[in-house]
Design an enzyme around this catalytic site. Structure first.
Site, mmCIF file in Angstrom:
data_model
loop_
_atom_site.group_PDB
_atom_site.id
_atom_site.type_symbol
_atom_site.label_atom_id
_atom_site.label_comp_id
_atom_site.label_asym_id
_atom_site.label_seq_id
_atom_site.Cartn_x
_atom_site.Cartn_y
_atom_site.Cartn_z
ATOM 1 N N GLY A 170 -8.366 15.829 -37.286
ATOM 2 C CA GLY A 170 -9.381 16.880 -37.317
ATOM 3 C C GLY A 170 -10.262 16.899 -36.078
ATOM 4 N N HIS A 171 -11.061 17.919 -35.988
ATOM 5 C CA HIS A 171 -11.932 18.200 -34.840
ATOM 6 C C HIS A 171 -12.958 17.094 -34.598
ATOM 7 C CE1 HIS A 171 -15.513 19.162 -37.296
ATOM 8 N NE2 HIS A 171 -14.611 19.533 -38.197
ATOM 9 N N ASP A 172 -13.179 16.794 -33.326
ATOM 10 C CA ASP A 172 -14.240 15.877 -32.892
ATOM 11 C C ASP A 172 -13.998 14.427 -33.333
ATOM 12 O OD1 ASP A 172 -16.215 17.856 -31.705
ATOM 13 O OD2 ASP A 172 -16.006 18.665 -33.722
ATOM 14 N N CYS A 187 -14.648 14.719 -37.292
ATOM 15 C CA CYS A 187 -15.820 13.883 -37.004
ATOM 16 C C CYS A 187 -15.688 12.449 -37.501
ATOM 17 C CB CYS A 187 -17.087 14.509 -37.579
ATOM 18 S SG CYS A 187 -17.476 16.084 -36.831
#
Lengths: 308, 308, 308
Positions: free
Chosen positions: A217-219, A237
């Protein structure tokens, strides 16, 4: 994301129509996510529950929906809807640029790197030396691939973050201005998805190996020399430290940390942060040793019941 | 993999700088994996725990890191690091050949077979008659597809095995020299990944049907007329016998056997080999009938507790 | 599927060599699935267990393997093997048409819609305005995409249903004549698979958002404003009502309904239909509140055992 140049508080306030609290010429260098924010960055917060976390973070500027007292040395940008204003910044500084061809002219590809057929390489992508990019891989704009990286067929690097805010009229998307960084000696299997960061970078560090059909997932930051087996989903995150092993079909909640050297057995669901150096199992994931003792005890109890 | 021609023990020993034990002209035809090895093949072993298994296998030649006593009729190749030497053999006999176009000139495609747009077909691939290869499918070098096979969009056939050895300096990859064999009347859904074997072939036998997003690991053999539902992950070196059904999101450990006609219910995790003709459930997977009895008993116990 | 024009009972009976029960000129407009069938449609049934369901459905015509008494106002098509005859209808009215290029001349693409490189768009596909179709997306024939839809890289829209009948000689495939409908403001992540319907349409309704690597089975209907996280598998013929949230790696059985506003926590397995407005967990999924109470009670019991 970093802005192309440093802007002042006044400039950014005018851009998003915010009330600025702080010196007019206070310098701002970009936007970032709270778990990796650095001095010079803006973070946004729109829920009172997270006000303190944002105000006490390393962010220099907090984009917020209430005029709170400004911590010393920081600045505020007060607006009615920080989410929408954050999107305005992304649209202004990093709007989506359609491709005119399969491999962008602005892409930089290193020496001895092999690009197989039907690959897409977006604007400003950088790929290092001695890489193999197998057929039908998709690398979105601005992603950065190190040296000696192998990416197998059909993998997607840099699709948008899955991040929405519920509005009365439906889900409102938070635009992604971050990127993906793949460090040296990383291997990525076929049909993986590694999303770009919302405003930070999703990072896969040196020497880590991903099997097929892995979702990152993102970040999220994956440390060095991790092994991630097939069909694992690491949410947004997260921080996965060095030398972690995630076996097949493991899933995690967003925002958690898995510390150095932890091993998560297959199909486990990681619902909260886990200490390093131990082996975990189950959903919610707990120490494998304890889990197995519990199961043994329960089975013994069931057998005893039978005898009575 | 089979070598292009039969080599002698002396030739191979010189190639990988090994001490040979056995007749100089002892014939060697290729390399193979221990669970499917045949006379004429080399297997490698680098851990004392597996010495006996390798020495007692059908392999003619054992590539090993200790000068053990050689079983009658066999030969040894003694080296310091069998893993690295196995990679040397792969590099020598089957190094990766970059593609010059989307469908290799050396590929053979049968009659009445439809190849949709954006498909990649690598060197020496053979595809039979009456197949449909849907858009964006990737078939790596040397894979072999039978007759009347359908492969849906974006599926990857023949990516490298996920097989690494931990070294002090990071993970060392075992190179893949094996291939993938898809037999007649197999249907494969969209976005599946079927990895090539390390030195044997990953095989999907006649009449088996895979749903979308299925992962099949290296050197695994899936029997005839199996049904495999979406998001299933079968690990490497497994044997799934004929008429097995794996429902959605099932996962397995590597190296296990699921015997003929077993049915594994959705989301189960198969941690060890399972007998045929029965239905299994849970992680670790057990007989579904017993698992359900246990759950019923436990629920009854919890209800009784409440009454007291 | 709808036929290109309305046919009579006599015409269809001749086409599939069926014994017709009903008026010769009884009008038939198409074929459909039982959970969404409408007047004018044929449904097929070949197991006595489901005869009543088919005969009492909204279908005007029942294709059946026994001469039962015909309900008033309906018609029957009696054949030995309804499955094979259903396939005959699909082959006659909607046979697979190979593509001659990556984007079919018969495709209609709306204003301000961006099609990135290496995308496949099949015959008669319709895509609305203001969409972004990212690289290597595959949209099979006859699928329909609304306005303001984003589809990320490598996603497959409209692969065949995974639907087989066991015959003594192996699995027999039910051909797919249905399509996929994606409504306005839907976002779909990278490497998702959304299968076409067998004879109905798989539908993703307005405002719903899918993360990466999501699998949606044939003839399933996903309501408005749903959130579906990564690696979720929704089986065929399901109804997921509006405002449902499915967290990562959730799986469902086929044919179930998840009512409005239900939330299914990560890795849960939904084995039967669930009421709306509640949160569920586990495999089989139950109300999360109760499940957590059970776990707490069990852990207390295990601790008490230890003390004795």
């Amino acid at each position: 994301m970093k802005f192309p140049r440093v802007h002042t508080l006044k400039e950014i306030a005018e851009l998003i129509d915010a009330k600025a609290v702080g010196p007019e010429n206070y310098p701002i260098s970009g936007c970032n996510e709270i778990h990796v924010v650095e001095p010079g960055d803006i973070v946004f917060v729109d829920h009172p529950k997270y006000y303190d976390k944002a105000l006490q973070s390393k962010a220099s500027v907090v984009l917020i929906n209430k005029k709170v007292s400004c911590p010393p040395g920081k600045a505020l940008l007060v607006v009615k809807d920080p989410f929408t204003c954050f999107n305005k910044l992304t649209t202004h500084f990093k709007s989506f640029q359609p491709a005119s061809k399969s491999i962008a002219d602005t892409a930089v590809i290193g020496e001895n790197t092999i690009i197989q057929p039907n690959v897409f390489i977006g604007n400003n992508v950088i790929i290092g030396n001695n890489c193999v990019i197998h057929p039908n891989v998709i690398i979105y704009d601005n992603c950065k691939i190190g040296n000696n990286v192998t990416i197998h067929a059909g993998t997607s690097i840099g699709a948008d973050a899955f991040y929405y805010k519920k509005r009365p009229e439906g889900y409102d998307k938070l635009l992604s201005s971050g990127s993906v960084i793949i460090e040296d000696f990383v291997d990525i299997g076929a049909l993986c998805t590694i999303d770009r960061g919302v405003s930070a970078n999703t990072t896969i560090k040196k020497g880590t190996k991903l099997d097929n059909q892995v979702q990152i997932g993102h970040d999220t930051i994956i440390g060095e020399n991790c092994l991630i087996a097939s069909l694992v989903g690491v949410a947004g995150c997260c921080i996965v430290e060095d030398d972690v092993i995630l076996w097949g079909q493991v899933g995690t909640n967003s925002g958690i940390t898995i510390e150095k050297g932890a091993v998560i057995l297959g199909q486990s669901g990681v619902t909260k942060s886990l200490k390093g150096g131990k082996t975990y199992f189950g959903t919610p994931a707990g120490e494998a040793r304890k889990k197995l003792q519990e199961v043994a005890k329960m089975n013994q109890f069931l057998r005893d019941q039978k005898k009575i």
